[in-house]
Write an enzyme that holds these catalytic residues in place. Structure first.
Site, PDB file in Angstrom:
ATOM      1  N   GLU A  71      43.423  59.465  47.879  1.00 50.53           N
ATOM      2  CA  GLU A  71      42.515  58.964  48.922  1.00 50.53           C
ATOM      3  C   GLU A  71      41.107  58.831  48.342  1.00 50.53           C
ATOM      4  O   GLU A  71      40.452  57.792  48.507  1.00 50.53           O
ATOM      5  CB  GLU A  71      42.528  59.918  50.117  1.00 50.53           C
ATOM      6  CG  GLU A  71      41.601  59.458  51.230  1.00 50.53           C
ATOM      7  CD  GLU A  71      41.619  60.393  52.436  1.00 50.53           C
ATOM      8  OE1 GLU A  71      42.707  60.825  52.842  1.00 50.53           O
ATOM      9  OE2 GLU A  71      40.539  60.690  52.965  1.00 50.53           O
ATOM     10  N   TYR A 107      43.947  54.795  56.913  1.00 49.37           N
ATOM     11  CA  TYR A 107      44.157  53.735  57.920  1.00 49.37           C
ATOM     12  C   TYR A 107      42.839  53.327  58.568  1.00 49.37           C
ATOM     13  O   TYR A 107      42.034  54.172  58.959  1.00 49.37           O
ATOM     14  CB  TYR A 107      45.127  54.229  59.007  1.00 49.37           C
ATOM     15  CG  TYR A 107      45.385  53.180  60.064  1.00 49.37           C
ATOM     16  CD1 TYR A 107      46.323  52.179  59.859  1.00 49.37           C
ATOM     17  CD2 TYR A 107      44.643  53.173  61.255  1.00 49.37           C
ATOM     18  CE1 TYR A 107      46.537  51.197  60.820  1.00 49.37           C
ATOM     19  CE2 TYR A 107      44.850  52.198  62.214  1.00 49.37           C
ATOM     20  CZ  TYR A 107      45.795  51.216  61.990  1.00 49.37           C
ATOM     21  OH  TYR A 107      45.996  50.254  62.949  1.00 49.37           O
TER      22      TYR A 107
END
Ligand SMILES: Nc1ccn([C@@H]2O[C@@H]3COP(=O)(O)O[C@H]3[C@H]2O)c(=O)n1
Ligand SMILES: [Zn+2]
Ligand SMILES: [Zn+2]
Length: 245
Positions: A71, A107
């Protein structure tokens, strides 16, 4: 130029004195990161390195010490340069990596809705050799780790075995050396306690000398200093040292 290998870390998932067991392969004009765990961004920082110098990241399996830094890697590149990193992984891991691991953090409605929005995804078939650069090829071998969890060890340049986390596979290791000319084995190693989901030092010590002599130990716990000289000739891979592959 000979390809070099520098481990960002050589520790087990819960080690505190070693970073996560992630590796950098350094070729001429092509650098590959093998696994990107929780501690990978800090390890890169301590080495004075940047994700911008990495050409692709390869993932062996979905545990945080192997994927927990993705991430940060993706967001850092997006904000700094807008670049998407090439992500190499077994095709069976593509959907689970997004749906079970990265979607929660990455997301964003209308912007980041799939793995392809953050990485150049290159799914790999196991048992196939892929040339990544003129100097580096990779070949995935599915190896056992946790029931129901896909995990893939690597055959680098068809001559170096790099284990994902795996339970003991003596026939595989012996066959790689004796039948396929494998000259080096980098193997995860649980030093204490029963292995259960890893290969133990005692299991590796039970291998014949011609196999052991090719093994370097990695993915070990903080108790590693107590085991120096007690490994039946197998050496410990040290984090941050640059080795010839
Ligand atoms: N069935 C399991 C699953 C996981 N574990 C521990 O969790 C760690 C996750 O990262 P790892 O490096 O695969 O090591 C695993 C075990 O320590 C474990 O001991 N038993
Ligand atoms: Zn691990
Ligand atoms: Zn694991």
């Amino acid at each position: 130029m000979t390809v070099k290998m520098q481990m960002l870390g050589t520790g087990s998932a819960f080690a505190k004195n070693y970073f996560n067991n992630n590796a950098l392969l350094l070729g001429s004009g092509y650098n590959l990161l093998i696994d990107c765990g929780i501690t990978a961004p800090l390890a890169m920082h301590e080495l004075g390195r940047s994700f911008e110098e990495i050409d692709a990241v390869l993932i062996t399996h979905l545990h945080a010490d192997h994927v927990g830094g993705l991430e940060e890697l993706a967001l850092t590149l997006r904000h700094k340069t807008g670049r998407k990193m090439t992500l190499l992984l077994a095709e069976a891991l593509v959907d689970p990596l997004w749906e079970h691991t990265l979607m929660g953090g990455l997301y964003q409605e209308g912007i980041t809705t799939s793995l392809d929005d953050v990485f150049h995804v290159r799914p790999l078939h196991p048992d196939t050799n892929y040339s990544l650069s003129p100097e580096i090829s990779v070949h995935l071998l599915r190896t056992p780790h946790i029931p129901g969890k896909d995990s893939y060890s690597l055959l680098l340049n068809e001559e170096i075995f790099y284990s994902a986390d795996m339970t003991f596979e003596p026939k595989l290791l012996t066959g790689l050396v004796r039948n396929r000319g494998c000259r080096k084995i980098y193997h995860d190693c649980q030093l204490e306690g029963p292995g259960v989901v890893h290969t133990t030092l005692n299991e590796l010590k039970s291998l014949p000398e011609d196999i052991r002599s090719r093994i370097s130990l990695m993915h070990y716990g903080d108790e590693k200093p107590d085991y120096i000289g007690r490994t039946a000739g197998m050496d410990f891979l040290e984090q941050h040292v640059i080795y010839e592959l």
